[in-house]
Scaffold this active site. Structure first.
Site, PDB file in Angstrom:
ATOM      1  N   ARG A 112      35.237   9.274 -12.520  1.00  0.00           N
ATOM      2  CA  ARG A 112      35.605   8.575 -11.287  1.00  0.00           C
ATOM      3  C   ARG A 112      36.362   9.516 -10.358  1.00  0.00           C
ATOM      4  NH1 ARG A 112      32.978   4.708  -9.239  1.00  0.00           N
ATOM      5  NH2 ARG A 112      33.447   2.602  -9.872  1.00  0.00           N
ATOM      6  N   GLN A 114      29.467   9.359 -10.330  1.00  0.00           N
ATOM      7  CA  GLN A 114      29.798   9.008 -11.722  1.00  0.00           C
ATOM      8  C   GLN A 114      28.590   8.407 -12.448  1.00  0.00           C
ATOM      9  OE1 GLN A 114      33.314   6.417 -13.334  1.00  0.00           O
ATOM     10  NE2 GLN A 114      31.729   4.965 -12.785  1.00  0.00           N
ATOM     11  N   GLU A 131      30.994  -6.880  -4.902  1.00  0.00           N
ATOM     12  CA  GLU A 131      31.486  -7.033  -3.519  1.00  0.00           C
ATOM     13  C   GLU A 131      30.558  -7.909  -2.675  1.00  0.00           C
ATOM     14  OE1 GLU A 131      34.335  -5.909  -1.863  1.00  0.00           O
ATOM     15  OE2 GLU A 131      35.121  -5.457  -3.845  1.00  0.00           O
ATOM     16  N   PRO A 138      41.912  -4.825   4.404  1.00  0.00           N
ATOM     17  CA  PRO A 138      41.956  -5.905   5.392  1.00  0.00           C
ATOM     18  C   PRO A 138      41.593  -7.278   4.813  1.00  0.00           C
ATOM     19  CG  PRO A 138      40.799  -3.999   6.278  1.00  0.00           C
ATOM     20  CD  PRO A 138      41.071  -3.707   4.836  1.00  0.00           C
ATOM     21  N   TYR A 176      31.157  -2.730   3.112  1.00  0.00           N
ATOM     22  CA  TYR A 176      30.469  -2.292   1.893  1.00  0.00           C
ATOM     23  C   TYR A 176      29.717  -3.457   1.260  1.00  0.00           C
ATOM     24  CZ  TYR A 176      29.939  -0.707  -2.946  1.00  0.00           C
ATOM     25  OH  TYR A 176      29.438  -0.379  -4.183  1.00  0.00           O
ATOM     26  N   SER A 186      26.461  -4.965  -6.306  1.00  0.00           N
ATOM     27  CA  SER A 186      27.914  -4.898  -6.516  1.00  0.00           C
ATOM     28  C   SER A 186      28.558  -6.268  -6.452  1.00  0.00           C
ATOM     29  CB  SER A 186      28.517  -4.016  -5.419  1.00  0.00           C
ATOM     30  OG  SER A 186      29.903  -4.229  -5.304  1.00  0.00           O
TER      31      SER A 186
HETATM   32  P1  GDP Z   1      36.527  -0.939  -5.438  1.00  0.00           P
HETATM   33  O1  GDP Z   1      36.756  -2.277  -6.077  1.00  0.00           O
HETATM   34  O2  GDP Z   1      35.138  -0.447  -5.604  1.00  0.00           O
HETATM   35  O3  GDP Z   1      37.002  -0.873  -4.042  1.00  0.00           O
HETATM   36  O4  GDP Z   1      37.406   0.087  -6.334  1.00  0.00           O
HETATM   37  P2  GDP Z   1      38.875   0.686  -6.132  1.00  0.00           P
HETATM   38  O5  GDP Z   1      39.222   1.322  -7.434  1.00  0.00           O
HETATM   39  O6  GDP Z   1      38.950   1.568  -4.917  1.00  0.00           O
HETATM   40  O7  GDP Z   1      39.826  -0.579  -5.868  1.00  0.00           O
HETATM   41  C1  GDP Z   1      40.055  -1.550  -6.845  1.00  0.00           C
HETATM   42  C2  GDP Z   1      41.173  -2.469  -6.390  1.00  0.00           C
HETATM   43  O8  GDP Z   1      42.414  -1.772  -6.423  1.00  0.00           O
HETATM   44  C3  GDP Z   1      41.020  -3.003  -4.967  1.00  0.00           C
HETATM   45  O9  GDP Z   1      41.235  -4.388  -5.010  1.00  0.00           O
HETATM   46  C4  GDP Z   1      42.120  -2.322  -4.191  1.00  0.00           C
HETATM   47  O10 GDP Z   1      42.667  -3.103  -3.140  1.00  0.00           O
HETATM   48  C5  GDP Z   1      43.169  -2.129  -5.266  1.00  0.00           C
HETATM   49  N1  GDP Z   1      44.127  -1.053  -4.955  1.00  0.00           N
HETATM   50  C6  GDP Z   1      45.481  -1.176  -4.952  1.00  0.00           C
HETATM   51  N2  GDP Z   1      46.046  -0.010  -4.602  1.00  0.00           N
HETATM   52  C7  GDP Z   1      45.045   0.865  -4.393  1.00  0.00           C
HETATM   53  C8  GDP Z   1      45.022   2.243  -4.000  1.00  0.00           C
HETATM   54  O11 GDP Z   1      46.050   2.882  -3.789  1.00  0.00           O
HETATM   55  N3  GDP Z   1      43.766   2.826  -3.888  1.00  0.00           N
HETATM   56  C9  GDP Z   1      42.614   2.135  -4.133  1.00  0.00           C
HETATM   57  N4  GDP Z   1      41.433   2.759  -4.019  1.00  0.00           N
HETATM   58  N5  GDP Z   1      42.622   0.821  -4.480  1.00  0.00           N
HETATM   59  C10 GDP Z   1      43.820   0.209  -4.607  1.00  0.00           C
END
Ligand code: GDP
Length: 337
Positions: A192, A22, A136, A288, A158, A134
């Site tokens: 995305r 992206q 994170e 986790p 990550y 990030s």
């Molecule tokens: P990230 O912050 O880079 O990991 O971006 P994501 O879009 O994958 O996740 C953002 C937040 O959404 C995280 O806190 C996930 O735990 C939460 N989340 C809740 N349900 C989902 C799901 O079904 N898929 C993903 N990818 N994230 C989820």
């Protein structure tokens, strides 16, 4: 060390690692529009083919775990600006593949930074590097909002890999490399992939609206994130590269919403009345260990770089839903969530 002069006021060449992602795509389009010669790396010939031919764009197939190939592409591109975006970009995947994440997102970044430093030494011309860091790296922070002085204490593979890369940018900065970092909070667009929760939800809402029914399975709906518009965050990268000295910048909107807020807005935009009838949660999608809330304070980027986010969360969601509805109504396959 050879004498290093700053990059020319008007940069001529850029190298973007992770071109097919992206941010890589948005950044390359931005730089091409500015008239730069843009070199970009992708992992595979298939990714290269997906980008098509664009005047001024040079695509290189490079795996960032191949450190000699990284050095070769830096020498070939001879960039004024180098944006390092390539990496395992998903926190979720990093839990499945922690060793790969370390090799790609951690050591891969060091290979890029070190190649830039050596190229700079060899040519005597500055390479302005921006490391895509990030939020994170802060893990489960004990303060909100987080800023550049927040302790780096990652809680996911990550985050740990990004933290290593973040620290190495600082280490090589002290050795004379222009190595800036942008500590990016979540940033979204229709580009995305559907593994990210925004696109998963907007694509799911569009699918349910179009088909008149169906289900969307998610993880923790209470998690709060600082979601911005990807083009804004890419703009911060460019500003960081062109600032007169390398520094660390938190790039965030400063506001948070829950995953449930996202669901509610997306379903309403798609015209589905009762989102609760269509959304189920499954522990398989719960991480986790992660912060209940991540929110950034970008006042340094505002003060030093003149950067500000321009697209509010509601608008980000609306644009993504509209895009996914158009994809489905246009007869396209739509993203696979
Ligand atoms: P990230 O912050 O880079 O990991 O971006 P994501 O879009 O994958 O996740 C953002 C937040 O959404 C995280 O806190 C996930 O735990 C939460 N989340 C809740 N349900 C989902 C799901 O079904 N898929 C993903 N990818 N994230 C989820």
């Amino acid at each position: 060390m050879s004498r290093v002069v700053p990059a020319a006021a008007a940069p001529r060449r850029a190298l973007v690692t992770g071109l097919a992602g992206q941010d890589g795509t948005l950044l390359a389009l931005r730089l091409l529009a500015e008239g730069l010669e843009v070199h970009g790396t992708v992992r595979s010939p298939e990714e290269a083919a997906g980008l098509g031919d664009r005047p001024g764009l040079h695509v290189h197939v490079v795996d960032v775990t191949d450190h000699a190939a990284v050095a070769d592409v830096v020498a070939a591109a001879d960039p004024d600006e180098l944006y390092h975006l390539a990496g395992v970009s998903s926190v979720a995947l990093s839990w499945e593949r922690p060793v790969l994440t370390g090799a790609v997102t951690g050591l891969g970044a060091v290979a890029v930074l070190e190649a830039a430093r050596r190229h700079q030494d060899a040519t005597g011309r500055a390479v302005h590097v921006v490391q895509a860091s990030s939020a994170e790296i802060f893990g489960v922070p004990d303060r909100a909002p987080q800023d550049e002085s927040t302790p780096v204490r990652p809680a996911s593979p990550y985050g740990a890999a990004k933290a290593y890369a973040h620290h190495m940018a600082g280490v090589l900065r002290a050795r004379g490399l222009f190595a800036a970092t942008v500590v990016l909070y979540n940033h979204e667009s229709p580009l995305r992939p559907p593994g990210f929760v925004t696109r998963k939800i907007t694509a799911g809402a569009a699918r349910i609206a179009t088909e008149g029914g169906g289900e969307l399975v998610l993880g923790d709906l209470s998690v709060r994130r600082d979601w911005g518009w990807a083009e804004d965050h890419v703009d911060a990268m460019v500003r960081a590269a062109r600032h007169d000295r390398p520094d660390d910048f938190v790039v965030a909107t400063g506001t948070t919403h829950s995953v449930e807020d996202l669901v509610r807005l997306a379903f309403a935009r798609a015209g589905v009345a009762d989102w609760r009838a269509h959304v189920r949660t499954d522990p398989a999608f719960v991480r986790p260990a992660e912060a209940a809330e991540l929110v950034g304070d970008a006042s340094k980027a505002a003060r030093v770089l003149g950067w500000r986010p321009t697209v509010p969360f509601e608008e980000v969601v609306a644009r993504m839903v509209d895009h996914d509805l158009a994809l489905l109504r246009g007869g396209g396959p739509g993203p696979q969530a």
